[in-house]
Write a protein that holds these residues in place. Sequence first.
Motif, short mmCIF file in Angstrom:
data_model
loop_
_atom_site.label_atom_id
_atom_site.label_comp_id
_atom_site.label_asym_id
_atom_site.label_seq_id
_atom_site.Cartn_x
_atom_site.Cartn_y
_atom_site.Cartn_z
N ASP A 1 108.64 37.38 28.71
CA ASP A 1 108.50 38.66 28.77
C ASP A 1 107.19 39.08 27.82
OD1 ASP A 1 108.31 41.40 28.86
OD2 ASP A 1 110.70 41.75 28.36
N PRO A 2 106.04 39.43 28.25
CA PRO A 2 105.22 39.88 27.42
C PRO A 2 105.43 41.00 26.33
CG PRO A 2 104.62 40.73 29.60
CD PRO A 2 105.67 39.65 29.86
N ALA A 3 106.36 41.68 27.00
CA ALA A 3 106.81 42.78 25.75
C ALA A 3 107.88 42.21 24.76
CB ALA A 3 107.58 43.82 26.56
N PHE A 4 107.99 40.99 24.63
CA PHE A 4 109.11 40.50 23.69
C PHE A 4 108.21 40.43 22.41
CE2 PHE A 4 111.52 37.26 21.59
CZ PHE A 4 112.85 37.48 21.87
N PRO A 5 108.71 40.78 21.14
CA PRO A 5 108.14 40.70 20.03
C PRO A 5 108.09 39.22 19.44
CG PRO A 5 109.40 42.52 20.04
CD PRO A 5 109.65 41.80 21.29
N ARG A 6 107.26 38.67 19.10
CA ARG A 6 107.24 37.18 18.56
C ARG A 6 107.24 37.01 16.86
NH1 ARG A 6 101.92 34.68 21.76
NH2 ARG A 6 102.45 35.33 23.89
N PHE A 7 107.02 38.20 16.05
CA PHE A 7 107.07 38.20 14.73
C PHE A 7 108.06 38.90 14.19
CE2 PHE A 7 102.72 37.08 16.46
CZ PHE A 7 102.68 35.83 15.76
N HIS A 8 109.02 39.24 14.95
CA HIS A 8 110.26 40.02 14.35
C HIS A 8 111.73 39.17 15.15
CE1 HIS A 8 107.56 43.16 13.91
NE2 HIS A 8 108.29 43.80 13.29
N PRO A 9 111.95 38.22 14.15
CA PRO A 9 112.98 37.17 15.05
C PRO A 9 114.21 37.88 15.57
CG PRO A 9 112.83 37.12 12.51
CD PRO A 9 111.81 38.09 12.84
N ARG A 10 114.58 37.39 16.50
CA ARG A 10 115.70 38.03 17.36
C ARG A 10 116.10 36.91 18.29
NH1 ARG A 10 116.96 41.74 21.47
NH2 ARG A 10 117.74 39.94 22.28
N PRO A 11 117.55 36.71 18.82
CA PRO A 11 117.77 35.86 20.21
C PRO A 11 116.67 36.10 21.24
CG PRO A 11 119.84 36.64 18.91
CD PRO A 11 118.45 37.52 18.48
N ALA A 12 116.55 35.19 21.93
CA ALA A 12 115.62 35.32 23.16
C ALA A 12 116.31 35.84 24.08
CB ALA A 12 115.39 33.78 23.83
N GLN A 13 117.65 36.21 24.19
CA GLN A 13 118.16 37.08 25.29
C GLN A 13 119.21 37.77 24.53
OE1 GLN A 13 116.00 36.22 27.92
NE2 GLN A 13 117.79 36.83 29.15
N GLY A 14 119.92 38.64 25.19
CA GLY A 14 120.98 39.55 25.02
C GLY A 14 120.65 41.12 24.21
N TRP A 15 121.66 41.68 23.92
CA TRP A 15 121.30 43.14 23.21
C TRP A 15 121.55 42.94 21.77
CZ3 TRP A 15 121.36 48.46 24.06
CH2 TRP A 15 121.75 49.40 23.07
N ILE A 16 120.69 43.61 20.90
CA ILE A 16 121.00 43.41 19.25
C ILE A 16 120.82 44.97 19.03
CG2 ILE A 16 120.38 41.37 19.14
CD1 ILE A 16 118.06 42.56 17.39
N ASN A 17 121.60 45.42 18.10
CA ASN A 17 121.28 46.81 17.45
C ASN A 17 121.58 46.48 15.93
OD1 ASN A 17 124.30 46.61 18.57
ND2 ASN A 17 124.19 48.59 17.40
N ASP A 18 122.22 47.53 15.14
CA ASP A 18 122.34 47.26 13.77
C ASP A 18 122.31 46.29 13.02
OD1 ASP A 18 123.37 49.87 14.78
OD2 ASP A 18 124.78 50.18 13.45
N PRO A 19 121.20 46.19 12.07
CA PRO A 19 121.27 44.98 11.08
C PRO A 19 122.78 45.32 10.21
CG PRO A 19 119.80 46.55 10.25
CD PRO A 19 120.54 46.94 11.75
N ASN A 20 123.41 43.92 9.95
CA ASN A 20 124.65 44.23 9.05
C ASN A 20 124.49 42.86 8.12
OD1 ASN A 20 126.54 44.43 12.14
ND2 ASN A 20 125.54 45.86 10.85
#
Length: 468
Positions: A18-37
């Motif tokens: 996905d060209p909209a996927f941020p490359r320099f803000h780490p997160r899993p490649a798939q799935g939903w994320i929200n609040d940092p904990n």
Amino acid sequence: MTDLALSSSLAMAATHPDPAFPRFHPRPAQGWINDPNGISYINGRYHVFFQYNPDSARHSQIQWGHLSSADLVRWEEHPVALSPQAGGPDSAGCWTGVVTSDDGVPTAAYSGIKDHGGHSQVVIARGSADLVTWEQDGHVAASMPEDPLVTAVRDPFIFRFNGARYAMQGAGLSDGRAALLLYTVDSLDDWKYQGIWLTTADPVAAVHTPAEIWECPQLVEVPLSSGGSTWVMMFSLWLSGDDHEHANGVGYLTGSLSADPVTGLPVFAPVSGGKADLGRDFYAPQIVQLAYSDGSAPAAALLWGWANEGPGRDGRRGRTQEEIDDAGWSGVLTHPRVLSVIDGALVVAPAPGIEAYRGAAVASGAAGSVAVSAFAEVLVRGGSSGSGSGSGSVELVLGSGADAQVVYSASLAAGEELRIFVDASLVEAYRSGSVATTLRAYPAPGEDWQLTLPDGATADVWKLSLPA
């Protein structure tokens, strides 16, 4: 599910389809994320947990994902830390909370919900020394207070004052006020409710942090530019019907913390406040208080926030739920941010380590209209008063012609600086001496970013790249 322990989250992002996927803000490649904990710094590593649904790009059956880093730049992704336990107090989700040390044992205190739509309880889990393995036995440290005024409660946060450990939770009251609830925590296994601590009836809070529920409450000691420190409270400002839109955003209060002369309990007295971020795409931040440098003043306070996907705000093109489902991912965490207070106002800057993402220089001292790549850092400087004011408006535009959208626009005074990070669909802009602005925008095929500068202003531009 694939075990992603010790894999490089950023390396995976570089090849994401996905060209909209941020490359320099780490997160899993798939799935939903929200609040940092559970943000913590233990044994030389930063640990960031986050609300996570690995099975779809929707907010459901929430678990705790886990990333860690030694330098805030190179991140490793670990297995899911906490997950709903069948029949347990968190069977409908392991929601927002913190990680603390309990006599050297990493301990998570989080909101567990047993039934969808039910009240949350504070659930305790114990972790291994490296925070990778967790034991969940369903222990409840605090239940819904037996207080008829309290109609909603969530998001525990632990702090220390005068050598004692306390906790607070965000709440909503039956009369429409948002509130904080205070607990004494002599034992992490058994929190003692002390009552309603602060509400939006406070005149300073009413102006700066209006809400029906104060979510994700934070309380940390933040360095003053003049020396010493002050206390900062931060709330995510929930309104009924928000549905992840969060029109009121995130607010903060600065003030003092003192002991009640009768009870000895802490008393927070707010004196000023404002917005913690000026964008519509920022919510649910969490702050970690780093170790005290000399026993008298905090070394630093670092903040991460959540930027969600959405239908588009303020004239920016967004993504539909169908597009989000097709992409298979939703949500990203901001860069870590350093907090300070200058003249009573919160100041936010990117953590110094983020400069490690600077790659090849694209432009130096550029003026007028400047091309910006999909992964870039830009440093904008207002001109000096003696060389053309450099004041006016800076605009970051995506696309051209009738389809162009102004993603970010801000005034620029002589001598001011702006640092702007573009990471595919995420924009973070930091103004010197102020707070950040967090925005989302989704480039269509063939669309480019363009920065327009006022007369006298200049820009340096770098491509972002992964450090070796």
